[in-house]
Motif scaffolding. Structure first.
Motif, PDB file in Angstrom:
ATOM      1  N   LEU B  84      71.052  13.402 -17.404  1.00 37.91           N
ATOM      2  CA  LEU B  84      69.875  13.053 -16.594  1.00 37.91           C
ATOM      3  C   LEU B  84      68.622  13.097 -17.458  1.00 37.91           C
ATOM      4  O   LEU B  84      67.773  12.204 -17.413  1.00 37.91           O
ATOM      5  CB  LEU B  84      69.739  14.023 -15.414  1.00 37.91           C
ATOM      6  CG  LEU B  84      70.945  14.139 -14.477  1.00 37.91           C
ATOM      7  CD1 LEU B  84      70.685  15.178 -13.389  1.00 37.91           C
ATOM      8  CD2 LEU B  84      71.284  12.791 -13.853  1.00 37.91           C
ATOM      9  N   ARG B  85      68.548  14.133 -18.285  1.00 37.01           N
ATOM     10  CA  ARG B  85      67.390  14.295 -19.153  1.00 37.01           C
ATOM     11  C   ARG B  85      67.305  13.132 -20.155  1.00 37.01           C
ATOM     12  O   ARG B  85      66.215  12.613 -20.428  1.00 37.01           O
ATOM     13  CB  ARG B  85      67.500  15.633 -19.895  1.00 37.01           C
ATOM     14  CG  ARG B  85      66.192  16.325 -20.143  1.00 37.01           C
ATOM     15  CD  ARG B  85      66.408  17.690 -20.752  1.00 37.01           C
ATOM     16  NE  ARG B  85      66.802  18.686 -19.767  1.00 37.01           N
ATOM     17  CZ  ARG B  85      65.958  19.219 -18.883  1.00 37.01           C
ATOM     18  NH1 ARG B  85      64.681  18.862 -18.868  1.00 37.01           N
ATOM     19  NH2 ARG B  85      66.373  20.117 -18.023  1.00 37.01           N
ATOM     20  N   ASP B  86      68.471  12.707 -20.658  1.00 36.80           N
ATOM     21  CA  ASP B  86      68.495  11.553 -21.578  1.00 36.80           C
ATOM     22  C   ASP B  86      67.979  10.292 -20.883  1.00 36.80           C
ATOM     23  O   ASP B  86      67.248   9.509 -21.470  1.00 36.80           O
ATOM     24  CB  ASP B  86      69.926  11.285 -22.066  1.00 36.80           C
ATOM     25  CG  ASP B  86      70.394  12.333 -23.076  1.00 36.80           C
ATOM     26  OD1 ASP B  86      69.544  13.141 -23.524  1.00 36.80           O
ATOM     27  OD2 ASP B  86      71.599  12.352 -23.394  1.00 36.80           O
ATOM     28  N   SER B  91      63.768   6.331 -21.001  1.00 37.69           N
ATOM     29  CA  SER B  91      63.198   5.353 -20.069  1.00 37.69           C
ATOM     30  C   SER B  91      61.832   4.869 -20.541  1.00 37.69           C
ATOM     31  O   SER B  91      61.090   5.594 -21.206  1.00 37.69           O
ATOM     32  CB  SER B  91      63.065   6.014 -18.696  1.00 37.69           C
ATOM     33  OG  SER B  91      62.187   5.282 -17.890  1.00 37.69           O
ATOM     34  N   ASP B  92      61.503   3.616 -20.174  1.00 42.56           N
ATOM     35  CA  ASP B  92      60.155   3.086 -20.431  1.00 42.56           C
ATOM     36  C   ASP B  92      59.124   3.793 -19.575  1.00 42.56           C
ATOM     37  O   ASP B  92      57.938   3.795 -19.890  1.00 42.56           O
ATOM     38  CB  ASP B  92      60.096   1.581 -20.089  1.00 42.56           C
ATOM     39  CG  ASP B  92      60.991   0.778 -21.005  1.00 42.56           C
ATOM     40  OD1 ASP B  92      61.293   1.284 -22.119  1.00 42.56           O
ATOM     41  OD2 ASP B  92      61.405  -0.331 -20.615  1.00 42.56           O
ATOM     42  N   ALA B  98      62.304   9.707 -13.364  1.00 42.64           N
ATOM     43  CA  ALA B  98      62.567  11.069 -12.899  1.00 42.64           C
ATOM     44  C   ALA B  98      62.470  11.147 -11.370  1.00 42.64           C
ATOM     45  O   ALA B  98      63.273  11.833 -10.724  1.00 42.64           O
ATOM     46  CB  ALA B  98      61.585  12.044 -13.544  1.00 42.64           C
ATOM     47  N   LEU B  99      61.501  10.428 -10.787  1.00 41.66           N
ATOM     48  CA  LEU B  99      61.365  10.429  -9.328  1.00 41.66           C
ATOM     49  C   LEU B  99      62.544   9.709  -8.682  1.00 41.66           C
ATOM     50  O   LEU B  99      63.052  10.124  -7.632  1.00 41.66           O
ATOM     51  CB  LEU B  99      60.046   9.755  -8.922  1.00 41.66           C
ATOM     52  CG  LEU B  99      58.774  10.519  -9.316  1.00 41.66           C
ATOM     53  CD1 LEU B  99      57.539   9.643  -9.104  1.00 41.66           C
ATOM     54  CD2 LEU B  99      58.657  11.826  -8.526  1.00 41.66           C
TER      55      LEU B  99
END
Lengths: 294, 294
Positions: B84-86, B91-92, B98-99
């Protein structure tokens, strides 16, 4: 307990079919909920569910809320009738095919909600591809070879057209008396449905004396019980009859699709699977299993 | 009315989680059914549903039946945490991703029933492919640019790991206080869950003063209401908070997946769709529509 919770769900569905008035809908739901704690859960779910349909009818004054839907279901099934008849005629085993179609017809109330003819055709094709998960067709054949009098207990509108085709096959071996409800209960067939689909032209049609889900033996009139007892064999359609005729001490065959988890579990099949069950064969299997268990 | 019927269904599920004793299960269901007629249906479904969880707890003495399941949900989500952290890092738009993940986490209680890690991964990938059906992320960004104090009201175990990652992004803009329940209610997070997933290492964690579904404003203590009022913005997770915080007069954002037809209809989305809703934007839209209607 699942059945008690299901009655609450049925109450809301019945309320919405019976009336558009939200306050009346609320009363049907609330009054049903109030009665559930006092229900005798040793009775069949079919019998227990009557409380909510009786309340919906008495609180709204609408005693046949499914009338229009039943008529439409019959019309849709009648449109399919020539195809169904072709399937039976072209089959290597017309009796087995007709009985399988009768089981397939037991799904029609699902498909018809959107009145999409094409969906019903697809649903029927799907069911016809599956075999009976429990299949006592051979036992039915053996009984049929000796029977002179068969009572065929009908279930829903629409489905009755499928039943008519099965009854035509059965008639080549025995006399058949078909059974409708005496008064409206959900989308179960009445005499008017038998007339609409011309089942009355094919065999004798009688009613069971009441507005019951299935054929609850402690509610139907004694005369109907006597009629069942006189029969050499009985065919019952759908979950309601599965729940109420399974202990009847005759040569009973139940044809149904498992539409809820509770009945599926009781049948020993998966949700949605179809069965043609001889209650005699099943009782013999249970006895055999018990005997083999040390 | 759907919500009243749903409470009966919740009663049966709660009963089966709380006890294996069929007689106790029956009492939880029956006592719930008896109380439904007296419920005030102007209250939120979240608040109304408390009756059955309170009954399940008091009748069985089992006040935290989901404890083991919550622990397992957290562990499964923690295993996913590096992935998830990756996703956020690569992400751009890390905040939006994250939301979106926080919304995806709101489905975890479905997948975890069979504790199949792979199913949860597939479910999350599925949600991440969909966009928010209602998407007020830009409004959230605008609020965040000015905010110094954000209160993040958590929902379920497992999901809390996804929330932690979202909170880490939010912390780059504002202080964040996360809110757990003070006592067990279904699979909602408690302080022990915040400790287990180390959310307590990331931000301040407080409790809402009770064992409520969502944050019913007439039940939570006044001190919690005051805390919400002091916040520059509030993020609420899940249906419970959607049902109870939607009228709160602050800058409220609700992130949820529509898990039932009633909430889906109220949101204006399809069952299963996800939304990030600014209640201010929605109120403005409603006012605009009303003004345009002649």
């Amino acid at each position: 307990l699942d059945c008690l919770e299901c009655i609450a769900a049925q109450a809301l569905r019945a309320a919405r079919v019976a009336t558009d008035d939200p306050e009346l809908q609320r009363r049907i739901l609330i009054e049903t909920l109030k009665q559930i704690p006092d229900l005798d859960i040793r009775k069949s779910p079919a019998e227990l569910s009557l409380v909510t349909y009786d309340l919906a009818a008495s609180l709204t004054g609408n005693y046949d809320p499914y009338k229009g839907l039943k008529f439409a279901q019959n019309e849709i099934a009648l449109e399919l009738e020539p195809e169904l008849r072709d399937m039976v005629r072209d089959s290597d085993d017309p009796l087995a095919t007709a009985l399988h179609l009768a089981a397939a017809g037991n799904i029609i109330d699902l498909g018809v909600h959107q009145a999409e003819h094409i969906d019903i055709r697809a649903a029927i094709r799907q069911v016809m591809r599956e075999r009976f998960t429990i299949d006592h067709t051979e036992a039915l054949r053996r009984s049929l070879a000796k029977a002179k009098d068969l009572v065929y207990v009908l279930d829903n509108a629409g489905e009755i057209v499928f039943d008519k085709i099965a009854i035509e096959e059965l008639l080549q071996h025995t006399a058949v008396t078909a059974v409708v409800k005496a008064a409206p209960i959900i989308n179960d067939v009445l005499m008017e449905d038998a007339v609409q689909v011309e089942l009355t032209e094919v065999c004798e049609v009688i009613d069971n004396g009441g507005a019951f889900v299935g054929s609850p033996l402690d509610l139907v009139p004694a005369s109907f019980i006597e009629r069942l007892k006189r029969a050499d064999m009985i065919v019952g359609k759908g979950q309601g009859n599965y729940e109420t005729l399974d202990d009847f001490p005759g040569d009973v065959f139940l044809i149904l699709r498992a539409k809820c988890e509770v009945v599926a579990r009781h049948m020993g099949v998966q949700l949605g699977q179809v069965g043609l069950i001889s209650t005699r064969c099943r009782r013999a299997e249970v006895a055999r299993t018990a005997a083999e268990t040390p």
